[in-house]
Design an enzyme around this catalytic site. Sequence first.
Site, PDB file in Angstrom:
ATOM      1  N   CYS A  46       9.323  11.645   2.916  1.00 17.89           N
ATOM      2  CA  CYS A  46      10.487  11.843   2.049  1.00 17.89           C
ATOM      3  C   CYS A  46      11.793  11.575   2.789  1.00 17.89           C
ATOM      4  O   CYS A  46      12.825  11.311   2.160  1.00 17.89           O
ATOM      5  CB  CYS A  46      10.503  13.270   1.506  1.00 17.89           C
ATOM      6  SG  CYS A  46       9.045  13.721   0.555  1.00 17.89           S
ATOM      7  N   VAL A  83     -11.481   6.074   7.796  1.00 20.68           N
ATOM      8  CA  VAL A  83     -12.770   6.409   7.191  1.00 20.68           C
ATOM      9  C   VAL A  83     -13.051   5.370   6.113  1.00 20.68           C
ATOM     10  O   VAL A  83     -12.281   5.218   5.164  1.00 20.68           O
ATOM     11  CB  VAL A  83     -12.760   7.822   6.591  1.00 20.68           C
ATOM     12  CG1 VAL A  83     -14.083   8.105   5.888  1.00 20.68           C
ATOM     13  CG2 VAL A  83     -12.511   8.866   7.678  1.00 20.68           C
TER      14      VAL A  83
END
Length: 457
Positions: A46, A83
Amino acid sequence: MSERLVVIGGDAAGMSAASQARRLKGPEELEIVAFERGHFSSYSACGIPYWVGGDVDERDELIARTPEEHRARDIDLRMRTEVVELDVPGQRVRTRDLESGAEEWTGFDKLVIATGARPLRPQLPGIDAPGVHGVQTLDDGQALIDSLERTEGRRAVVVGAGYIGVEMAEALLKRGYEVTVLNRGEQPMATLDPDMGRLVHRVMDGLGIRTVGSAAVTKILTGDDGRVRAVATDDAEYPADVVVLGMGVVPETRLAEAAGLPLGVHGGLLTDLAMRVRGHENIWAGGDCVEVLDLVSGRERHIALGTHANKHGQVIGSNVGGGYATFPGVVGTAVSKVCDLEIARTGLREKEAREVGLRYVTVTVESTSRAGYYPGAAPMTVKMIAERRTGRLLGVQIVGREGAGKRVDIAAVALTAGMSVEQITALDLGYAPPFSPVWDPVLVAARKAVAAVRAAG
């Protein structure tokens, strides 16, 4: 024997979960292995627009905890490791080292999925050209800053006028760029009702940010050097030396979907109140990859915010570590700004209230951030939505100058408590001329909403 917790994702939700679990269980009880495909962990995405715009001086100021700091707390955080497959029945994940390409399987007793969200990047001609940038990660932010420093021209086009779009427009304006914002919708900030979005549009134009509505991008045009030179819509071309994409995000759940885990209508993972993936005793999920309950509408929704991600992580870590915690849901609170204009919303917009079958009334009031006679009093517009029959608060939107945005927190608390607009009028809010008029703008809106509910019968 100790158990092994595997965490997929090394940012807010994933590392909050790992850290909280470690607080509750030592390494002799719980081994924690976390995989992060990027170069950084536990950072504030952000904050990237404010780093680009120069409000934040250094990239590392956005990093809350480095990989080395996590490892010092007995969390085996493996960076640049993705992954690529999740074997739920076998309780194992297949990983790929992004530097060497080596792959291996790692087993788990408990799993946390915190894969975040991915930015929308439509397959348009030229979208991968040099000079076209997303702003999802710190690497993206650095690439954009490098591009801005190399570029000789001073024309920037921002595609999308949501939170990231307006924040990046401000950042580019501060860097001395001539900024054009292209928005598919008619008004900027689609998280607001159109009448409130028009207020934002007017101020952005007044700041020198050209804002074009109903402008769907069709292609990115490039020059002879292959670099971006313009952005095209159906009826116009907008010259650009740099392009920033701010078109929103979707949950990054492709790995979970391939593994057969349950997804909601917005593509996010579905969990129970303990953030456990539905139907799976030893798998949890949190952050931008999940859908959460909207406490106002009663429906699931996807909201990508760091506030939620950190709370999810705390809940997950507590449960994984042997405690018990829940995440009851959200009311959809968000706040942003473009230069000195503050923009905030919570609860439902009119469109959302209609979609869930609610009958409602709306009121809009003009007020000031301080007593009108006190120096620095700034204008503020508050829109309030209430259920027609009961007067229950349904939503609030605020657009104004200094002191406007955080007033939305009053409404967020009222929504969470299920308060009516009449109950809100009796709230004992702080008052002194430097901070508020005698009647706070939110209370003025509530009084007017009470009258509207009564008039509607």
